[in-house]
Design a protein around this motif. Structure first.
Motif, PDB file in Angstrom:
ATOM      1  N   ALA A 215      27.357  41.189  22.118  1.00 56.90           N
ATOM      2  CA  ALA A 215      26.414  41.206  21.052  1.00 56.90           C
ATOM      3  C   ALA A 215      26.711  40.455  19.394  1.00 56.90           C
ATOM      4  CB  ALA A 215      26.238  42.325  20.212  1.00 56.90           C
ATOM      5  N   LEU A 216      28.166  40.569  19.850  1.00 58.06           N
ATOM      6  CA  LEU A 216      29.221  39.774  18.407  1.00 58.06           C
ATOM      7  C   LEU A 216      28.494  38.058  18.701  1.00 58.06           C
ATOM      8  CD1 LEU A 216      30.386  39.842  15.920  1.00 58.06           C
ATOM      9  CD2 LEU A 216      33.137  39.872  17.852  1.00 58.06           C
TER      10      LEU A 216
ATOM     11  N   ILE B  82      27.253  35.545  16.555  1.00 52.96           N
ATOM     12  CA  ILE B  82      27.810  34.236  16.035  1.00 52.96           C
ATOM     13  C   ILE B  82      26.499  33.147  16.326  1.00 52.96           C
ATOM     14  CG2 ILE B  82      29.956  32.697  16.442  1.00 52.96           C
ATOM     15  CD1 ILE B  82      31.094  35.425  17.003  1.00 52.96           C
ATOM     16  N   ARG B  83      26.239  33.687  17.209  1.00 48.92           N
ATOM     17  CA  ARG B  83      25.363  32.044  17.587  1.00 48.92           C
ATOM     18  C   ARG B  83      24.301  31.819  16.361  1.00 48.92           C
ATOM     19  NH1 ARG B  83      25.841  31.070  24.250  1.00 48.92           N
ATOM     20  NH2 ARG B  83      24.929  29.827  23.477  1.00 48.92           N
ATOM     21  N   THR B  84      23.710  33.071  15.774  1.00 50.12           N
ATOM     22  CA  THR B  84      22.790  33.139  15.182  1.00 50.12           C
ATOM     23  C   THR B  84      22.744  32.782  14.028  1.00 50.12           C
ATOM     24  OG1 THR B  84      22.319  34.829  15.104  1.00 50.12           O
ATOM     25  CG2 THR B  84      20.826  33.952  17.082  1.00 50.12           C
ATOM     26  N   GLU B  85      23.349  33.767  12.849  1.00 54.52           N
ATOM     27  CA  GLU B  85      23.738  33.456  11.641  1.00 54.52           C
ATOM     28  C   GLU B  85      24.955  33.323  11.451  1.00 54.52           C
ATOM     29  OE1 GLU B  85      22.292  35.068   9.131  1.00 54.52           O
ATOM     30  OE2 GLU B  85      21.232  35.011  10.688  1.00 54.52           O
ATOM     31  N   GLY B  86      25.844  32.573  12.476  1.00 55.67           N
ATOM     32  CA  GLY B  86      27.005  31.415  12.500  1.00 55.67           C
ATOM     33  C   GLY B  86      26.974  30.492  11.634  1.00 55.67           C
ATOM     34  N   ALA B  87      25.380  29.912  12.970  1.00 52.03           N
ATOM     35  CA  ALA B  87      25.268  28.453  12.925  1.00 52.03           C
ATOM     36  C   ALA B  87      23.865  28.432  11.958  1.00 52.03           C
ATOM     37  CB  ALA B  87      24.085  28.156  14.373  1.00 52.03           C
ATOM     38  N   LYS B  88      23.132  28.918  11.545  1.00 49.73           N
ATOM     39  CA  LYS B  88      22.639  29.280  10.537  1.00 49.73           C
ATOM     40  C   LYS B  88      23.135  28.373   8.931  1.00 49.73           C
ATOM     41  CE  LYS B  88      20.961  32.004   8.286  1.00 49.73           C
ATOM     42  NZ  LYS B  88      19.293  34.262   7.950  1.00 49.73           N
ATOM     43  N   TYR B  89      24.048  29.197   8.749  1.00 49.85           N
ATOM     44  CA  TYR B  89      25.125  29.077   7.873  1.00 49.85           C
ATOM     45  C   TYR B  89      25.571  27.613   7.821  1.00 49.85           C
ATOM     46  CZ  TYR B  89      23.672  33.244   5.115  1.00 49.85           C
ATOM     47  OH  TYR B  89      22.992  33.822   5.126  1.00 49.85           O
ATOM     48  N   VAL B  90      26.461  27.772   9.071  1.00 51.19           N
ATOM     49  CA  VAL B  90      27.292  25.608   8.691  1.00 51.19           C
ATOM     50  C   VAL B  90      26.214  24.931   8.672  1.00 51.19           C
ATOM     51  CG1 VAL B  90      27.828  24.372  10.584  1.00 51.19           C
ATOM     52  CG2 VAL B  90      28.618  26.654  10.550  1.00 51.19           C
ATOM     53  N   GLU B  91      25.022  25.405   9.117  1.00 52.59           N
ATOM     54  CA  GLU B  91      23.924  23.893   9.028  1.00 52.59           C
ATOM     55  C   GLU B  91      23.844  23.284   7.455  1.00 52.59           C
ATOM     56  OE1 GLU B  91      19.100  23.094  10.050  1.00 52.59           O
ATOM     57  OE2 GLU B  91      20.719  24.841  11.325  1.00 52.59           O
ATOM     58  N   THR B  92      23.992  24.816   7.133  1.00 55.93           N
ATOM     59  CA  THR B  92      23.651  24.922   5.206  1.00 55.93           C
ATOM     60  C   THR B  92      24.947  24.205   4.960  1.00 55.93           C
ATOM     61  OG1 THR B  92      21.731  26.702   5.429  1.00 55.93           O
ATOM     62  CG2 THR B  92      22.941  26.183   3.029  1.00 55.93           C
ATOM     63  N   TRP B  93      26.101  25.205   5.267  1.00 59.21           N
ATOM     64  CA  TRP B  93      27.203  24.896   3.661  1.00 59.21           C
ATOM     65  C   TRP B  93      28.333  23.686   5.110  1.00 59.21           C
ATOM     66  CZ3 TRP B  93      28.011  30.429   2.672  1.00 59.21           C
ATOM     67  CH2 TRP B  93      27.005  30.496   1.740  1.00 59.21           C
ATOM     68  N   GLY B  94      28.170  23.640   6.360  1.00 57.72           N
ATOM     69  CA  GLY B  94      28.812  23.047   6.995  1.00 57.72           C
ATOM     70  C   GLY B  94      30.319  23.807   7.362  1.00 57.72           C
ATOM     71  N   PRO B  95      31.129  23.534   8.648  1.00 55.50           N
ATOM     72  CA  PRO B  95      31.656  24.388   8.261  1.00 55.50           C
ATOM     73  C   PRO B  95      32.692  25.352   7.479  1.00 55.50           C
ATOM     74  CG  PRO B  95      32.517  21.774   9.028  1.00 55.50           C
ATOM     75  CD  PRO B  95      31.342  21.723   8.554  1.00 55.50           C
ATOM     76  N   PRO B  96      33.185  26.188   8.131  1.00 56.48           N
ATOM     77  CA  PRO B  96      33.987  27.214   6.925  1.00 56.48           C
ATOM     78  C   PRO B  96      35.119  26.771   6.711  1.00 56.48           C
ATOM     79  CG  PRO B  96      33.208  28.274   8.740  1.00 56.48           C
ATOM     80  CD  PRO B  96      32.842  26.912   9.358  1.00 56.48           C
TER      81      PRO B  96
END
Length: 417
Positions: A40-41, A45-59
């Motif tokens: 589940a985690l 990660i793959r849905t929410e994390g990918a969304k923010y990477v697309e907007t802001w780049g790698p953390p």
């Protein structure tokens, strides 16, 4: 926004045993949920994390905490870290002088324990600080090698004390020898950024015992040391013992002497105090935690994880089964916390920044709130400077050494309500 100015926190809520002082959202005896939870985690990660990477780049930073992340079996750690790498675009340069596993690739089925760490050179070329919290009693060479393979470049060991009697008294599952072995093993595997946690003011602890703990820690030469005074939190085993009068805590004079000892000894050995409870060799400050204190956004993933996005705070459901169920149904486990008033946002900004040695950045405060710091806090700053608890430079307002010691007095002065 600076594309490197955000962080990711990932929560693993499982423990072998709940420590007697701990009020974090962590649970013992829930092993049956581990696989479903990790899956589940990964989906979050793959849905929410990918969304923010697309907007802001790698953390800029990734931090896996708990609980005890290192309690997970190797196959689940492998699965989790691989998806973190892929989602957050972590690039690694791997050089092998010889096959890691006879007759197979670096993670051939069933062969993780045969990995030879001496031949691994791993560089996270994106520069992301990637930390995993580990209990010394739940790591071995294969687990550390696996983390290194997947780009983890910082390990934080929860040591707490090097006295077995105290470790048993506070509910830790590891021994002092476990801690020494784990730290040396992590160095041998190739980790060049190691942190360890200590706690002072423990039941039955003396000043001499703390001195011994500091000496042991310094001998192991970690790059970062966090040292916290014991806090009694409601709902913990220690809270109940204290209510019944069964907790033999050091008296106030001894606790103050412990504080003075650690704030003197660690800087004397090259560990700069960059935050109230944190000391580091130059260049080894926790970038992830600095993000919290410097008002940077972060995405929280996993049960009970908190997020701070666009100035709004969110919280994931704490219940493990409920978290899994929500994710499996394609929904978000995240709910928005009650919106903070402008006054509360200013207080939080000030409190968090004042925890650091550099203090409140006047220009950053004005950018954030559209008004100068002194328009809001002139009286508080003047009063605390007069008491010797605050100092001011052209660009910052920060705690003095005495202010660090009596920080709660300063924080109270910065309340606006």
């Amino acid at each position: 926004m600076n594309e490197r100015a955000w962080g990711v926190y990932i929560h693993v809520p499982f423990c072998k045993q709940k420590c007697f002082y701990c009020d974090f959202p962590s649970y013992a005896g829930k092993e049956r949920y581990e696989e479903a939870y990790v899956k589940a985690l990964i989906r979050e990660i793959r849905t929410e994390g990918a969304k923010y990477v697309e907007t802001w780049g790698p953390p800029a930073t990734i931090y896996i905490g708990g609980g005890t992340p290192s309690v997970l079996p190797n196959e689940l750690i492998d699965m989790l870290l691989e998806n973190i790498e892929t989602t957050f675009l972590l690039q690694r340069a791997m050089v092998y002088e010889a096959p890691l596993i006879e007759g197979g690739g670096p993670l051939a089925a069933g062969g993780v324990s045969e990995v030879r760490p001496a031949v691994i050179q791993n560089t996270n070329v994106e520069g992301t600080e990637f930390t995993v919290e580990c209990n010394p009693g739940t790591v071995d060479e294969s687990k550390l090698v696996l983390m290194k393979h997947h780009g983890v470049n910082r390990i934080s060991f929860g040591v707490q004390t090097f006295h077995d009697s105290l470790l048993k008294r506070i509910g830790r599952i590891h021994t002092a020898d476990d801690a020494r072995t784990a730290i040396r093993m992590a160095r041998a595997v190739g980790f060049q950024n190691l942190s360890l946690d200590l706690i002072y003011g423990l039941p039955g602890e003396t000043l001499e015992m703390l001195q011994s703990d500091i000496d042991e820690a310094l001998a192991l030469a970690p790059d970062h040391i966090s040292i916290y005074g014991l806090q009694l939190e409601e709902g913990t085993a220690f809270w109940k013992q204290h209510e019944m009068g069964k907790l033999d805590l050091p008296d106030d004079a001894t606790t103050e002497a412990m504080y003075d000892l650690m704030t003197t000894a660690l800087p004397a050995h090259g560990y700069e105090r960059y935050e109230i409870s944190n000391f580091a060799k130059p260049g080894y400050e926790s970038r992830h935690n600095l993000g919290y204190w410097q008002d940077k956004p972060y995405l929280g993933l996993g049960a009970a994880a908190h997020s701070y996005l666009g100035g709004i705070r969110y919280e994931n459901t704490k219940d493990i089964a409920a978290y899994i169920d929500v994710i499996e149904h394609g929904a978000l486990p995240r709910t928005q916390e009650e919106p903070a008033t402008r006054a509360i946002q200013m207080e939080e900004f000030a409190f968090l920044a004042l925890r650091t040695a550099i203090g409140i950045d006047k220009a950053a405060f004005e950018r954030r709130f559209g008004t100068p710091l002194f328009t809001v806090y002139a009286d508080a700053i003047k009063r605390m400077k007069k008491k010797g608890l605050l100092e001011e430079t052209e660009t910052h307002v920060h705690l003095t050494a005495q202010g660090m010691k009596y920080g709660n007095w300063v924080f109270e002065a910065f309340l606006l309500s």
